[in-house]
Design a protein around this motif. Structure first.
Motif, PDB file in Angstrom:
ATOM      1  N   ILE A 308       0.756  41.457  52.505  1.00  8.78           N
ATOM      2  CA  ILE A 308       0.612  40.027  52.832  1.00  8.78           C
ATOM      3  C   ILE A 308       1.877  39.507  53.507  1.00  8.78           C
ATOM      4  O   ILE A 308       1.818  38.778  54.515  1.00  8.78           O
ATOM      5  CB  ILE A 308       0.312  39.220  51.557  1.00  8.78           C
ATOM      6  N   GLU A 309       3.023  39.888  52.961  1.00  4.88           N
ATOM      7  CA  GLU A 309       4.288  39.432  53.543  1.00  4.88           C
ATOM      8  C   GLU A 309       4.451  39.935  54.969  1.00  4.88           C
ATOM      9  O   GLU A 309       4.862  39.185  55.869  1.00  4.88           O
ATOM     10  CB  GLU A 309       5.447  39.913  52.677  1.00  4.88           C
ATOM     11  N   ALA A 311       2.079  40.783  57.126  1.00  5.76           N
ATOM     12  CA  ALA A 311       1.117  40.144  58.020  1.00  5.76           C
ATOM     13  C   ALA A 311       1.562  38.739  58.414  1.00  5.76           C
ATOM     14  O   ALA A 311       1.504  38.363  59.597  1.00  5.76           O
ATOM     15  CB  ALA A 311      -0.258  40.094  57.348  1.00  5.76           C
ATOM     16  N   TYR A 312       2.018  37.961  57.452  1.00  4.72           N
ATOM     17  CA  TYR A 312       2.441  36.601  57.770  1.00  4.72           C
ATOM     18  C   TYR A 312       3.758  36.576  58.544  1.00  4.72           C
ATOM     19  O   TYR A 312       3.982  35.677  59.363  1.00  4.72           O
ATOM     20  CB  TYR A 312       2.572  35.782  56.482  1.00  4.72           C
ATOM     21  N   ARG A 313       4.613  37.560  58.316  1.00  3.09           N
ATOM     22  CA  ARG A 313       5.854  37.620  59.082  1.00  3.09           C
ATOM     23  C   ARG A 313       5.569  37.927  60.539  1.00  3.09           C
ATOM     24  O   ARG A 313       6.172  37.342  61.441  1.00  3.09           O
ATOM     25  CB  ARG A 313       6.786  38.690  58.493  1.00  3.09           C
ATOM     26  N   ALA A 315       2.822  37.182  62.065  1.00  2.00           N
ATOM     27  CA  ALA A 315       2.178  35.993  62.615  1.00  2.00           C
ATOM     28  C   ALA A 315       3.151  34.824  62.769  1.00  2.00           C
ATOM     29  O   ALA A 315       2.807  33.816  63.403  1.00  2.00           O
ATOM     30  CB  ALA A 315       1.014  35.563  61.712  1.00  2.00           C
ATOM     31  N   VAL A 317       4.380  32.953  60.314  1.00  6.34           N
ATOM     32  CA  VAL A 317       4.027  31.874  59.387  1.00  6.34           C
ATOM     33  C   VAL A 317       4.827  32.050  58.101  1.00  6.34           C
ATOM     34  O   VAL A 317       4.646  33.052  57.398  1.00  6.34           O
ATOM     35  CB  VAL A 317       2.517  31.872  59.073  1.00  6.34           C
ATOM     36  N   VAL A 319       5.471  31.827  54.379  1.00  6.56           N
ATOM     37  CA  VAL A 319       4.573  31.653  53.241  1.00  6.56           C
ATOM     38  C   VAL A 319       5.104  32.481  52.077  1.00  6.56           C
ATOM     39  O   VAL A 319       5.818  33.473  52.268  1.00  6.56           O
ATOM     40  CB  VAL A 319       3.134  32.072  53.616  1.00  6.56           C
ATOM     41  N   PRO A 321       4.140  35.108  49.472  1.00 11.76           N
ATOM     42  CA  PRO A 321       3.037  36.058  49.314  1.00 11.76           C
ATOM     43  C   PRO A 321       2.323  35.931  47.969  1.00 11.76           C
ATOM     44  O   PRO A 321       1.092  36.060  47.912  1.00 11.76           O
ATOM     45  CB  PRO A 321       3.720  37.427  49.457  1.00 11.76           C
ATOM     46  N   VAL A 324      -0.235  33.192  48.008  1.00 10.39           N
ATOM     47  CA  VAL A 324      -1.427  33.593  48.754  1.00 10.39           C
ATOM     48  C   VAL A 324      -2.313  34.479  47.893  1.00 10.39           C
ATOM     49  O   VAL A 324      -3.541  34.338  47.873  1.00 10.39           O
ATOM     50  CB  VAL A 324      -1.028  34.332  50.052  1.00 10.39           C
TER      51      VAL A 324
END
Length: 340
Positions: A308-309, A311-313, A315, A317, A319, A321, A324
């Protein structure tokens, strides 16, 4: 002395040679006026009818990255190219690669009725114009299930299923590739898949260590002791199944550990109380991964947080993790439906 220097020189030379040896070649075809790979039967048939297409061959390392140091030529089959007199001649060997690839703007098949481009040396590779039917993807799973039921040997069934999948990826229409596919099973899909990822190595050693611990418990009588302890509570098939589910819910920190510990611990009790092995397997499987997938702390959740970390990095964004993950729990339908 001279001996260490000679050893260092030989190591340097062999390392250089190994670095220039490709693991495989990737063959791409597309219309001469385009740069997009062809990926449909209709487009491929159109290229054959048109009589010519562009050809791109790339040398790849074991991680499927472009091997820019490769500058040799390769042997080809079933390809023709125009010479200076504008005649079609056989292209049996390409020119030297540049930065790991070679590109031809206009080539054609020597035998259009055999829509296959093959590289015979230095590493066998091929490109079949006709993509495999979608149902072919079910063959490895079918092979694994059928052979496991027939021979009662799970590892043998999985190995042969992996072999069938590797054969399909090589060339499902040429049985000569069966031996080459078997080689790919070991050097690519087994050894390389483990060596290329530290996470895979950790899972492998963790499973081996945990399996060894379960074996020690079984040999020392620990499993029988657990069964006797639970027998005070579980006095019938229904209570034995409830005890299995309860034990599976308690061991939430890892799904592999759950399956190994609960299955081996509860088997003597469920056998004695008349619960089938199939029912025990279903109960263990329905509490192992689902529990680990929604537990607040588990090895699987740790793996998910890393993904998750990342993917958002990527992108861009920012957040947290873990937040989420917590918000995703109501949407984990498999875990929730399996448990409740």
């Amino acid at each position: 002395g001279p001996l260490p220097a000679l050893v260092f020189l030989l190591t340097l030379l062999t390392g250089t040679v190994a670095a220039e040896s490709p693991h495989q070649f990737r063959i791409s075809i597309y219309p001469p006026e385009s740069s997009a790979d062809i990926d449909s039967r209709h487009q491929l048939a159109g290229l054959i009818e048109a009589g010519h297409f562009a050809l791109l061959i790339r040398a790849l390392d074991p991680n499927e990255n472009l091997l820019e140091s490769f500058q040799q030529s390769v042997e080809l089959k079933n390809i023709q190219i125009r010479d200076k007199s504008n005649r079609w001649i056989d292209l049996d060997r390409t020119g030297p690669f540049t930065n790991g690839f070679i590109h031809y703007k206009r080539v054609r098949l020597k035998h259009p009725n055999t829509p296959l481009i093959r590289i015979t040396a230095p590493v066998p590779s091929s490109h079949d114009f006709w993509e495999l039917p979608g149902w072919y993807s079910l063959i490895p799973s079918i092979v694994a299930v059928v052979l496991a039921l027939v021979f009662r040997q799970i590892l043998l069934a999985l190995l042969l299923a992996l072999w069938s999948g590797a054969f399909l990826l090589q060339n499902a229409y040429d049985w000569k590739h069966a031996c080459f596919a078997l080689q790919r099973v070991f050097d690519t899909y087994l050894v390389q898949s483990v060596a290329s990822s530290p996470d895979h190595v950790k899972v492998l050693f963790f499973s081996l260590a945990l399996g060894g611990m379960v074996g020690i418990l079984s040999r020392s009588g620990g499993m029988i002791g657990i069964a006797r302890l639970l027998a005070r509570i579980a006095r019938g098939p229904r209570s034995a199944q409830l005890a299995t589910c309860t034990m599976g819910s308690v061991i939430f920190f890892d799904d592999y550990a759950n399956s190994l510990l609960v299955g081996n611990s509860m088997r003597p009790l469920t056998d004695r109380l008349g619960v089938s092995r199939e029912k025990l397997a279903y109960l263990v499987d329905s509490t192992a991964a689902p529990i680990a997938g929604i537990a607040l702390i588990s090895t699987w959740i740790g793996f998910e947080l890393g993904r998750i970390e990342d993917a958002y990095r990527i992108a861009g964004v920012p957040v947290e993790p873990y937040v989420v993950f917590l918000r995703s729990i109501p949407y984990r339908f498999y875990s929730l439906l399996a448990l409740f």
